[in-house]
Write a protein that holds these residues in place. Structure first.
Motif, short mmCIF file in Angstrom:
data_model
loop_
_atom_site.label_atom_id
_atom_site.label_comp_id
_atom_site.label_asym_id
_atom_site.label_seq_id
_atom_site.Cartn_x
_atom_site.Cartn_y
_atom_site.Cartn_z
N MET A 132 -31.80 63.14 47.93
CA MET A 132 -31.81 64.42 48.63
C MET A 132 -32.09 64.18 50.12
N LEU A 133 -31.35 64.88 50.96
CA LEU A 133 -31.53 64.74 52.40
C LEU A 133 -32.55 65.74 52.92
N THR A 134 -33.23 65.33 54.00
CA THR A 134 -34.14 66.26 54.67
C THR A 134 -33.33 67.23 55.53
N ARG A 135 -33.99 68.28 55.98
CA ARG A 135 -33.31 69.29 56.81
C ARG A 135 -32.77 68.65 58.09
N LYS A 136 -33.55 67.78 58.74
CA LYS A 136 -33.10 67.12 59.97
C LYS A 136 -31.92 66.20 59.71
N GLN A 137 -31.94 65.50 58.58
CA GLN A 137 -30.81 64.62 58.26
C GLN A 137 -29.53 65.43 58.07
N ILE A 138 -29.62 66.57 57.43
CA ILE A 138 -28.45 67.44 57.24
C ILE A 138 -27.99 67.99 58.58
N GLU A 139 -28.94 68.41 59.42
CA GLU A 139 -28.57 68.93 60.74
C GLU A 139 -27.83 67.88 61.56
N LEU A 140 -28.32 66.64 61.52
CA LEU A 140 -27.68 65.57 62.29
C LEU A 140 -26.28 65.28 61.74
N LEU A 141 -26.15 65.20 60.43
CA LEU A 141 -24.84 64.92 59.83
C LEU A 141 -23.84 66.02 60.18
N GLU A 142 -24.28 67.26 60.14
CA GLU A 142 -23.40 68.38 60.48
C GLU A 142 -23.00 68.33 61.95
N PHE A 143 -23.96 67.99 62.83
CA PHE A 143 -23.65 67.89 64.26
C PHE A 143 -22.64 66.78 64.53
N ILE A 144 -22.84 65.61 63.91
CA ILE A 144 -21.89 64.50 64.09
C ILE A 144 -20.51 64.90 63.61
N GLN A 145 -20.42 65.54 62.45
CA GLN A 145 -19.13 65.94 61.90
C GLN A 145 -18.40 66.89 62.84
N LYS A 146 -19.11 67.89 63.36
CA LYS A 146 -18.47 68.88 64.23
C LYS A 146 -18.02 68.26 65.55
N ARG A 147 -18.84 67.38 66.14
CA ARG A 147 -18.47 66.77 67.40
C ARG A 147 -17.29 65.81 67.24
N MET A 148 -17.23 65.09 66.12
CA MET A 148 -16.10 64.20 65.88
C MET A 148 -14.82 65.00 65.69
N ALA A 149 -14.92 66.15 65.00
CA ALA A 149 -13.74 66.99 64.81
C ALA A 149 -13.28 67.58 66.13
N ARG A 150 -14.23 67.89 67.02
CA ARG A 150 -13.88 68.53 68.30
C ARG A 150 -13.40 67.55 69.35
N ASP A 151 -14.11 66.40 69.47
CA ASP A 151 -13.87 65.49 70.58
C ASP A 151 -13.12 64.22 70.21
N GLY A 152 -13.10 63.88 68.93
CA GLY A 152 -12.46 62.64 68.54
C GLY A 152 -13.34 61.42 68.68
N ILE A 153 -14.55 61.58 69.19
CA ILE A 153 -15.52 60.49 69.26
C ILE A 153 -16.87 61.02 68.80
N SER A 154 -17.68 60.16 68.25
CA SER A 154 -19.00 60.59 67.80
C SER A 154 -19.90 60.83 69.00
N PRO A 155 -20.87 61.72 68.88
CA PRO A 155 -21.78 62.00 70.00
C PRO A 155 -22.69 60.82 70.28
N SER A 156 -23.18 60.76 71.51
CA SER A 156 -24.15 59.73 71.87
C SER A 156 -25.51 60.05 71.28
N PHE A 157 -26.40 59.06 71.26
CA PHE A 157 -27.75 59.30 70.75
C PHE A 157 -28.48 60.32 71.61
N ASP A 158 -28.21 60.31 72.92
CA ASP A 158 -28.84 61.31 73.80
C ASP A 158 -28.39 62.72 73.41
N GLU A 159 -27.10 62.88 73.12
CA GLU A 159 -26.60 64.19 72.71
C GLU A 159 -27.18 64.61 71.36
N MET A 160 -27.33 63.66 70.46
CA MET A 160 -27.95 63.97 69.17
C MET A 160 -29.40 64.42 69.36
#
Length: 237
Positions: free
Chosen positions: A1-29
């Protein structure tokens, strides 16, 4: 089971990759999850990798592959209009492609020919170039459509902490507006072209590097013309 923060990060990475074509930087995360330091992001990414949700590709900056999503995000995706999830391999093709991990969904491999419009400065702005020098094939998954995209060769190291190196090729979606935090091609005072983070500060525009060696340029908005937004990156080795 994932924690709330882990789910939030995974969702953020997925959306940014779909939008920009590259994964977000650690600073953006870090900013997106409202964390105080990047060490927390490192722990979250490691936890997601250990649980088989993401994979880090070796020897590549900002190279993450989403292997699978938890049921909560999969259900949210099925309920949305753009429901289909497809993991995306970020950056250029590999000379020794590895088989995807068990359970991974297929990656789109169709290619599109884009014009390379010369070089763009990731450093001190260079004179704007608008002539096609050659064409390059890019993965169709980087593009939101088959039109209104072009490519530029990067010159300089001012965006190195965003994973953009000297000699890389950036894929740009042609547009004349941007949101704060976008990486854009900006035409400065009508004759200098540069690749920078775009940040609006009232009636002023800040063009911010991803390298502390370069100062942020703050200009009146009528001196800065957005010519496109970064949607993909092809690594040069």
């Amino acid at each position: 089971m994932l924690t709330r923060k882990q789910i939030e990060l995974l969702e953020f990475i997925q959306k940014r990759m779909a939008r920009d074509g590259i994964s977000p930087s650690f600073d953006e995360m870090k900013v997106a999850l409202d964390l105080r330091s990047k060490s927390g992001i490192h722990r979250l990414v490691t936890a997601l990798e250990e649980r088989g949700f993401i994979r880090r590709l070796p020897h590549r900056a900002r190279a993450l592959e989403i292997v699978r999503l938890p049921e909560t995000l999969m259900q949210a995706g099925r309920d949305a209009e753009d429901s289909q999830f497809t993991p995306q391999l970020i950056e250029g093709s590999r000379s020794d492609p590895q088989p995807p991990p068990r359970g991974a969904m297929p990656v789109r491999v169709d290619a599109v020919e884009l014009p390379v419009m010369g070089r763009i400065a990731a450093g001190v702005p260079i004179e704007a170039i608008s002539e096609v020098s050659h064409h390059i094939a890019v993965p169709g998954s980087m593009l939101t459509s088959r039109e209104n995209h072009y490519a530029l060769e990067v010159k300089g190291d001012s965006m190195i902490n965003a994973g953009i190196n000297d000699g890389d090729v950036v894929v740009i979606r042609e547009q004349d507006s941007a949101q704060t935090g976008d990486i854009v091609v900006a035409l400065v005072e009508g004759h200098e072209a540069t690749l920078k983070y775009y940040r609006r500060k009232g009636a002023m525009i800040a063009l911010e590097a991803a390298n502390p060696a370069y100062e942020t340029r703050i200009l009146p908005e009528d001196k800065v013309k957005v010519q496109g937004r970064l949607v993909g990156l092809i690594r040069s080795y």
